[in-house]
Scaffold this motif. Structure first.
Motif, PDB file in Angstrom:
ATOM      1  N   TYR A 104      -3.071   8.925  -1.216  1.00 43.00           N
ATOM      2  CA  TYR A 104      -2.118   7.767  -0.514  1.00 43.00           C
ATOM      3  C   TYR A 104      -0.953   7.380  -1.590  1.00 43.00           C
ATOM      4  O   TYR A 104       0.085   7.393  -1.340  1.00 43.00           O
ATOM      5  CB  TYR A 104      -3.042   6.445  -0.381  1.00 43.00           C
ATOM      6  CG  TYR A 104      -2.071   5.366   0.277  1.00 43.00           C
ATOM      7  CD1 TYR A 104      -1.656   5.488   1.649  1.00 43.00           C
ATOM      8  CD2 TYR A 104      -1.937   4.161  -0.329  1.00 43.00           C
ATOM      9  CE1 TYR A 104      -1.062   4.258   2.314  1.00 43.00           C
ATOM     10  CE2 TYR A 104      -1.083   3.053   0.208  1.00 43.00           C
ATOM     11  CZ  TYR A 104      -0.692   3.155   1.426  1.00 43.00           C
ATOM     12  OH  TYR A 104      -0.123   2.170   2.206  1.00 43.00           O
ATOM     13  N   LEU A 239       0.769   0.542   6.243  1.00 41.09           N
ATOM     14  CA  LEU A 239      -0.742   0.490   6.870  1.00 41.09           C
ATOM     15  C   LEU A 239      -0.840   1.598   7.765  1.00 41.09           C
ATOM     16  O   LEU A 239      -2.168   2.042   7.683  1.00 41.09           O
ATOM     17  CB  LEU A 239      -0.565  -0.791   7.974  1.00 41.09           C
ATOM     18  CG  LEU A 239      -1.593  -1.092   8.854  1.00 41.09           C
ATOM     19  CD1 LEU A 239      -2.828  -1.466   7.968  1.00 41.09           C
ATOM     20  CD2 LEU A 239      -1.353  -2.168   9.739  1.00 41.09           C
ATOM     21  N   ALA A 242      -2.201   3.983   5.233  1.00 39.10           N
ATOM     22  CA  ALA A 242      -3.560   3.842   4.671  1.00 39.10           C
ATOM     23  C   ALA A 242      -4.510   4.151   5.679  1.00 39.10           C
ATOM     24  O   ALA A 242      -5.807   4.924   5.338  1.00 39.10           O
ATOM     25  CB  ALA A 242      -3.538   2.329   4.423  1.00 39.10           C
ATOM     26  N   CYS A 308      -7.559  -2.892   4.871  1.00 38.50           N
ATOM     27  CA  CYS A 308      -6.350  -2.284   4.920  1.00 38.50           C
ATOM     28  C   CYS A 308      -5.266  -3.225   5.879  1.00 38.50           C
ATOM     29  O   CYS A 308      -4.139  -3.384   5.388  1.00 38.50           O
ATOM     30  CB  CYS A 308      -6.091  -1.029   5.263  1.00 38.50           C
ATOM     31  SG  CYS A 308      -6.661   0.091   4.097  1.00 38.50           S
ATOM     32  N   TYR A 309      -5.702  -3.778   6.776  1.00 36.36           N
ATOM     33  CA  TYR A 309      -5.036  -4.321   7.840  1.00 36.36           C
ATOM     34  C   TYR A 309      -4.793  -5.932   7.198  1.00 36.36           C
ATOM     35  O   TYR A 309      -3.773  -6.206   7.097  1.00 36.36           O
ATOM     36  CB  TYR A 309      -5.870  -4.698   9.112  1.00 36.36           C
ATOM     37  CG  TYR A 309      -5.735  -3.618  10.175  1.00 36.36           C
ATOM     38  CD1 TYR A 309      -4.473  -3.558  10.900  1.00 36.36           C
ATOM     39  CD2 TYR A 309      -6.462  -2.740  10.375  1.00 36.36           C
ATOM     40  CE1 TYR A 309      -3.998  -2.597  11.857  1.00 36.36           C
ATOM     41  CE2 TYR A 309      -6.325  -1.651  11.351  1.00 36.36           C
ATOM     42  CZ  TYR A 309      -4.956  -1.583  12.100  1.00 36.36           C
ATOM     43  OH  TYR A 309      -4.825  -0.550  12.875  1.00 36.36           O
TER      44      TYR A 309
END
Length: 318
Positions: A104, A239, A242, A308-309
């Motif tokens: 990432y 996002l 991710a 992640c959210y």
């Protein structure tokens, strides 16, 4: 709709159901356009997940009728499965922690560096970095198997022997000491996929006036620009990247099989959760147990995605 005078009121649930159907009929054209996606989503996502959850509480060998055993599969997974606790879970977390955030961060760094190039050069560098993910697992394995081949012809052995750094060829892909490291390197090399393209696209949507305003407000260098302007301006793309990184990392497993040519890697050194599912599903034919492992993998993926959210969600006022 209110009941007529003298008519008994319908239960609340029934009223809501009627209202739901009225709204569906009112927006029927919208639902008609959504129907192909919903149909495909149901066939390929919802039904398989539901079936996996259903089979996870059964004993099923693929031939006899499934026998309900409750949560015994999950209890056995956490208390009796030595391979899972000793090798699969640590390997999966080690692989995910390094490859997930590592890939990432590399995707963002390379996307940012390419974005700094003149427009005419961006496409060439983008293609060069995206090409490994398009090559497919087999092509990647052919390249990397040649590099880590255990004979003198292997690229790495050949170079190390030439410089006198080793006295005899090393079995890189069969040695448990090196296999996980090689898997991580190969996966990182091929991690510039859709997430990388999303970040590159996100960088091009950042309003350049924000950078000018930031310099007036005291931003002094490019690192501060990235931290205060670039990253907050492209949170949706961050996002998405991710989520793609999480999915790609946790579903990895075929890379060890492609590199070693074995379903079960030497000493379980490259044994990930996907390998554990394949082991019980297609070698031992314990599909109920394999479904339980897949449900655990699904829960882990869901929890990480929720994190992640929460991390990249666009808050009100941003």
């Amino acid at each position: 709709m209110r009941p007529a005078p003298g008519e008994p009121a319908a239960p609340r649930a029934l009223r809501r159901l009627r209202q739901f159907f009225r709204e569906c009929w009112r927006d029927r054209m919208s639902y008609l356009f959504l129907a192909p996606f919903m149909l495909a989503f149901s066939c390929f996502i919802l039904i398989p997940v539901f079936m996996a959850a259903l089979l996870s509480v059964t004993s099923f060998n693929g031939f006899a009728f499934p026998k309900f055993i409750g949560v015994n599969n999950f209890i056995a997974l956490l208390t009796q499965d030595i391979i899972f606790m000793k090798y699969t879970l640590p390997n999966t977390f080690k692989f995910a922690i390094i490859v997930g955030p590592g890939g990432y961060i590399l995707s963002f760094i390379f996307a940012w560096l390419i974005h700094q190039l003149p427009k005419g050069l961006r496409d060439y560098f983008t293609l060069a970095l995206y090409a490994p993910s398009m090559a497919g697992g087999v092509a990647l394995s052919v390249i990397w198997i040649a590099a880590f081949s255990g004979d003198r012809v292997g690229y790495l052995n050949n170079i190390l022997l030439k410089f006198g750094m080793i006295e005899s060829p090393q079995l890189w892909l069969q040695d448990p000491k090196y296999l996980m490291t090689i898997m991580i390197v190969v996966t990182l090399w091929s991690s510039m996929g859709v997430g990388f393209l999303a970040m590159l696209g996100g960088l091009q949507t950042v309003n350049t006036e924000l950078y000018e305003a930031g310099r007036i407000d005291g931003i002094k260098n490019r690192l501060q620009e990235v931290y205060y302007i670039t990253v907050p301006s492209m949170k949706p793309q961050m996002l998405f990247s991710a989520v793609m990184a999480i999915v790609g990392t946790l579903k990895a497993g075929s890379i060890s099989t492609q590199l070693t040519g074995l379903q079960i890697t030497p000493g379980y050194s490259g044994h990930l959760m996907t390998n554990h599912i394949d082991d019980y599903a297609f070698l031992r034919y314990e599909w109920g147990y394999a479904s339980a492992v897949s449900v655990v993998l699904l829960l882990i993926s869901f929890l990480i995605m929720r994190f992640c959210y929460r991390l990249f969600a666009v808050k009100e006022g941003e």
